[in-house]
Design a protein around this motif. Structure first.
Motif, short mmCIF file in Angstrom:
data_model
loop_
_atom_site.label_atom_id
_atom_site.label_comp_id
_atom_site.label_asym_id
_atom_site.label_seq_id
_atom_site.Cartn_x
_atom_site.Cartn_y
_atom_site.Cartn_z
N LYS A 224 0.84 -1.21 0.00
CA LYS A 224 0.00 0.00 0.00
C LYS A 224 0.88 1.26 0.00
O LYS A 224 0.56 2.25 -0.68
CB LYS A 224 -0.92 -0.02 1.23
N GLY A 225 1.96 1.20 0.73
CA GLY A 225 2.88 2.35 0.75
C GLY A 225 3.44 2.64 -0.63
O GLY A 225 3.55 3.81 -1.03
N GLN A 226 3.77 1.58 -1.37
CA GLN A 226 4.25 1.79 -2.73
C GLN A 226 3.14 2.37 -3.60
O GLN A 226 3.38 3.24 -4.43
CB GLN A 226 4.75 0.46 -3.33
N VAL A 228 0.50 4.23 -2.83
CA VAL A 228 0.18 5.64 -2.56
C VAL A 228 1.35 6.53 -3.00
O VAL A 228 1.15 7.55 -3.69
CB VAL A 228 -0.15 5.85 -1.07
N GLY A 229 2.57 6.13 -2.65
CA GLY A 229 3.74 6.92 -3.06
C GLY A 229 3.89 6.95 -4.57
O GLY A 229 4.26 7.97 -5.15
N GLY A 230 3.59 5.83 -5.21
CA GLY A 230 3.68 5.76 -6.67
C GLY A 230 2.64 6.62 -7.35
O GLY A 230 2.91 7.25 -8.37
N TRP A 232 1.38 9.34 -6.15
CA TRP A 232 1.83 10.73 -5.99
C TRP A 232 2.93 11.05 -7.01
O TRP A 232 2.90 12.11 -7.66
CB TRP A 232 2.37 10.92 -4.57
N MET A 233 3.89 10.15 -7.17
CA MET A 233 4.96 10.42 -8.13
C MET A 233 4.41 10.47 -9.55
O MET A 233 4.81 11.32 -10.36
CB MET A 233 6.07 9.37 -8.01
N GLY A 291 7.18 -2.22 -7.05
CA GLY A 291 7.64 -0.86 -6.73
C GLY A 291 7.66 0.13 -7.87
O GLY A 291 7.55 1.33 -7.65
N VAL A 294 3.64 1.01 -9.93
CA VAL A 294 2.68 1.90 -9.27
C VAL A 294 2.75 3.34 -9.77
O VAL A 294 1.78 4.09 -9.65
CB VAL A 294 2.87 1.86 -7.74
N THR A 295 3.88 3.74 -10.33
CA THR A 295 3.99 5.09 -10.89
C THR A 295 3.42 5.17 -12.28
O THR A 295 3.06 6.25 -12.76
CB THR A 295 5.48 5.50 -10.93
#
Lengths: 336, 161, 449
Positions: A224-226, A228-230, A232-233, A291, A294-295
């Motif tokens: 989940k962290g990946q 959400v961070g992805g 955003w990026m 990883g 996700v972006t």
């Protein structure tokens, strides 16, 4: 002038592992005298949580409590080879190497326990709480700590294991491109909703709704962290980020965070997601790499949403306010 | 512009230095006093990873000449750790997975603590405004916002709300 | 949907470094403390393309605090390198420290090592380089034209040469031209991305520490690959790998921005020459302008599509802006070939993935290397296809999505397929109503639905 809303989506796949293979990672696992296990690597944790998931994979394989597993990584004098942290490879490569090393160490541990309990190895199982017992006879047991102590001080045996994972190199045919480039594929589909200010050209992302298929999740919180961070990026890539604002010219290259603009905390919309797990044939416990993918899905989803909102066809990123306004001008010019 | 002697109280300790006119507070904190929580992400005032509290105010230590804060009281994350005043925030960060690489985290902790000190019950907008000077490249901010909201909820719960 | 009966794998256990992240006690490379440490700063080219006529370091050498100044003449091993030379990628085209020419604005020319960062910076500014400026090229399509300025002599036409003298990494599967002739619609477009910075909060850097008598150097580095960086550093400097030890593993973000060995070789050399620990940390400005960016990509797509939505041919020509040197661009170009034509089964595929050289900061890996720009182009193209043929874009993707066992254009069967299920899950989440036959679709069966 008005604010227009639009929705867009995109479906992507993503390969796990270095392209065309040939990227090994090794692991060594050994028991301490008191029954802790040290997993020795030279892999790099960039923040994605590699140390955490390798500990989980080792504990699962060994059948011991998570807090008795120590991950020691990041020294080329002590840790065996790892090709590195990139190409969505490390969970897959390092995870598989840890499974192999931990399985060998588990076997050695059970052999010592079998000798102490005077039973055969096949009759033993671990309870995951730090004990080894005879299947179906829980009182006939020995602790992992006692087993490790006995191995060291009574029997003179090591409890250790070696592991490696390599996808052998598959060169690409120069004519046809025929190759076996990856270990597995993960999948994502992102729906983005945007609001575009037709006066300023500013794009606001109102929300992401996404599904991700990542094989077995080793740690859902870190996945989940990946995600959400992805997201955003991806938003930054779609709307703002570039080192060459007047590409292909090299002028006005940003040299600080004031001029290299990325979304701020206030720009971040909600991220709803569902995670599917379709096992990878060769991943550790069926895991796939997550990883990087996700972006990727948010970027075309946002651009498609902008095109949907404005009735234009923007085909470049970043979609800065200038790009939006030029697209609107072109649309107006074509309409007359 | 001459070097001169500057006195600071850093994390409760009285310190004295001879510093040049433009020596930054960041260099003194990181390299002279070894407060390595003070991260250097840009030295341009653009990332917030060097955030500290000077006389109760949130400041960027990289842009702060030491001579300008002569006589001040400076608190880094190490100082906040000593007083345990941010234990709830730290636990929320852990529970909400609000850091990945962790490089921005010390600056985030200091900035959030400064926010909560001046506004114990911030709205979501006030939280994101409070984070506006701190860049995180890993998390997408949502877990950080949730961690702050978690602290706010805990604090208002404790006060009987 | 659990795959196996697992106890610890699959659980959201605590991130291990979080306890020290929140107290500021996590140790990154530059948090180690070593006595008598020197600092390295780089004098960089001010032109994107120029002949070097003379390098004068005399004033820099006599500047306050300076201990050592390094030019290309001081390199004990290789003067040019490529990070992937060890796995057969070449030629080694990139200057470790520039000589004869500079080929991008910001290229390393002279390393200055001094007692403090400020002294090193001041001395680096005193290096005098005489240049004869040369015409530069920044536009990939201009670079490929006859008569364009040549970026390096290795590639007279400014593009990488793949095995068997090919101008592109390529895929040839089926017969796209025949299929275009049979298609109901031809849908074409061109997609463009720009260079992007990885921007990890911790910039590239390392500290090289001599370990005494036996000549070993320990390098505390934030590289994304420790042994990789060790091997390449040893190769560039011509020292046995046994003389180097790399320590790291806890890094302040990477995103592909810490894979191309910028600080390590020269800092290791500086430590060898001075016998003292040396630190070289990129400033944020260097990180943004000097460290590799994500490359810019131009992706041209031509699709042959039937009225029922089947894409029967896809022709892709991609240009990757490598900047002045190769770094890992040929790898990225091949990875692009492996990724295209996306998660779709298309019976006729033609791909040319071309690596173009320009007088720009060399580009390299970033999160989704070779793939991100491809996915962007493909998925914006898919919407254009849907619009052109008047079909719902969800249905278009579901019809074409690959199924288990389908043949990909690089002639590998699809394994572990999950695109159909993922699209359906996202549609459901977004409230998209799909006809029942689409809702029943599965990766395991093309005919279902």
């Amino acid at each position: 002038m008005s604010k227009l809303r639009g929705t867009g989506f995109a479906a992507v796949n993503y390969p796990t592992g270095m392209h065309l293979g040939g990227d090994p990672t090794q692991s060594l696992v050994h028991a301490t005298t008191s029954g802790n296990f040290v997993v020795t690597m030279s892999s790099v944790d960039l923040g994605q949580g590699l140390k955490t998931i390798l500990a989980q994979i080792a504990a699962e394989t060994l059948g011991v409590p998570l807090d008795t597993v120590i991950v020691d990584t990041g020294d080329t004098d002590t840790g065996p080879h790892c090709t590195g942290t990139f190409a969505s490879r490390t969970t897959h490569r390092a995870g598989n190497a840890v499974i192999m090393a931990a399985a060998e160490a588990r076997q050695a541990m059970l052999e010592v326990a079998a000798e102490k309990l005077e039973v055969s190895v096949e009759d033993l199982e671990t309870d995951g709480q730090g004990n080894i017992h005879v299947k179906g006879v829980e009182e006939k047991a020995i602790s992992v700590a006692e087993t490790a102590g006995a191995a060291h001080f009574e029997l003179g045996k090591t409890i250790s294991g070696r592991g490696i994972f390599l996808k052998t190199p598959s060169p690409m045919d120069p004519e046809t491109g025929e190759s076996d480039p990856d270990s597995t594929q993960a999948h994502a589909c992102t729906v983005a909703e945007v609001e575009v200010d037709t006066e300023t050209g500013n794009v606001e992302v109102l929300g992401f709704k996404s599904a991700y298929e990542v094989g077995q999740q080793v740690n859902p919180a870190l996945v989940k962290g990946q995600i959400v961070g992805g997201a955003w990026m991806g938003m930054g890539h779609a709307l703002q980020e570039t080192t060459a604002p007047y590409y292909p010219a090299i002028d006005h290259a940003p040299g600080d965070f004031q001029s290299y603009v990325m979304p701020g905390a206030a720009d971040m919309p909600s991220v709803e997601c569902e995670v599917l797990e379709i096992a990878s044939r060769n991943g550790p416990f069926g895991a796939k790499g997550v990883g990087e993918m996700v972006t990727n899905s948010p970027i075309p989803a946002i651009v498609n949403a902008i095109n949907n909102a404005l009735g234009v066809r923007i085909t470049r990123i970043p979609v800065t306010p200038e790009v939006v306004l030029r697209a609107l001008d072109e649309k107006a010019a074509n309409a007359t | 512009m001459a070097s001169r002697i500057v006195s600071l109280k850093v994390n409760g300790q009285n310190e004295e230095f001879i510093v040049g006119a433009l020596t930054s507070l960041q260099d003194i904190l990181r390299d002279t006093l070894n407060y390595t929580s003070v991260k250097e992400g840009c030295r341009q005032g653009g990332c917030g990873s060097c955030s500290v509290i000077i006389d109760g105010e949130l400041r960027l230590s990289c842009l702060t000449p030491v001579q300008e804060v002569d006589g001040s009281e400076v608190t880094t994350l190490e100082g906040l750790n000593q007083s345990n005043s941010i234990a709830a925030l730290q636990q929320q960060f852990i529970d909400k997975y609000a850091a990945q690489c962790g490089f921005c985290t010390p600056g985030m902790m200091v900035a959030i603590q400064a926010l909560l000190d001046r506004n114990p019950n911030p709205s979501r907008d006030e939280i994101t405004e409070g984070l506006a000077g701190n860049i995180c490249r890993c998390t997408g901010y949502l877990p950080i916002i949730k961690a702050v909201e978690g602290v706010v909820a805990e604090m208002s719960g404790a006060s009987g709300d | 949907m659990a795959i196996k009966d697992l106890k610890i794998v699959g659980q959201p256990v605590k991130l291990r470094d979080l306890d020290t992240h929140v107290t500021g006690e996590t140790v990154y490379y530059e948090d180690i403390r070593v006595p008598r440490m020197l600092h390295l700063k780089m004098h960089r080219s001010i032109y994107p393309h120029a002949k070097i006529l003379n390098i004068d370091t005399s004033e820099a050498k006599s500047s306050a605090g300076v201990v050592c100044v390094l030019t290309h003449e001081d390199l004990p091993g290789k003067k040019k390198y490529n990070g992937l030379a060890g796995v057969g990628v070449g030629p080694e085209d990139e200057s470790v420290l520039a000589f004869e020419k500079v080929r991008w604005k910001g290229e390393s020319v002279v390393a200055v090592i001094a007692e403090t960062p400020k002294q090193a910076e001041a001395a680096a500014a005193k290096v005098k380089v005489d240049y004869e400026e040369l015409p530069a090229v920044f536009d990939i399509m201009e670079a490929l034209k006859d008569g364009a300025p040549v970026v390096t002599d290795h590639w007279p036409n400014n593009h990488y040469i793949f095995p068997d003298n090919h101008r592109a990494a390529q895929v040839r599967y089926g017969d796209v031209e025949k299929a275009f002739a049979e298609a109901d619609h031809i849908v074409e477009d061109v997609y463009q991305t720009q260079p992007i910075e990885q921007a990890p909060l911790e910039t590239n850097g390392c500290i090289a520490v001599p370990e005494g008598g036996d000549g070993r150097i320990t390098v505390y580095s934030n590289t994304q690959g420790l042994q990789f960086s060790l091997d390449v550093t040893a190769d560039i400097l011509g020292v046995p790998t046994s003389k180097l030890r790399f320590i790291g593993g806890t890094v302040g973000g990477g995103f592909g921005g810490k894979v191309d060995l910028q600080p390590e070789p020269i800092t290791t050399l500086a430590a060898m020459r001075t016998g003292r620990p040396v630190k070289f940390k990129y400033t944020r400005e260097e990180e943004m302008r000097v460290s590799s960016s994500r490359s810019a990509w131009r992706v041209e797509i031509k699709d042959g599509v039937m009225n029922d939505g089947r894409i029967i041919a896809r022709k892709i020509t991609t240009y990757q802006d490598s900047g002045a040197y190769l770094r890992f661009s040929s790898y990225g170009g091949m990875k692009h070939c492996g990724h295209m034509p996306g998660p779709y089964t298309i019976p006729n595929v033609w791909i040319d993935s071309i690596v173009v050289f320009t007088n720009r900061t060399p580009s390299n890996a970033m999160r989704g290397f070779g793939v991100m720009a491809g996915s962007f182009a493909l998925e914006v193209q898919m919407d254009k296809v849907a619009e052109t043929i008047g079909m719902d874009p969800w249905e278009l993707r579901l019809i074409n999505a690959y199924r288990e066992g389908d043949m990909k254009s690089h002639q590998k069967e699809v394994e572990d397929a999950g695109m159909v299920e993922t699209i359906l899950a996202a549609a459901k989440l977004a409230g998209k109503q799909l006809p029942e036959e689409f809702q029943k679709m599965s990766s395991l069966d093309r005919k279902a639905g």
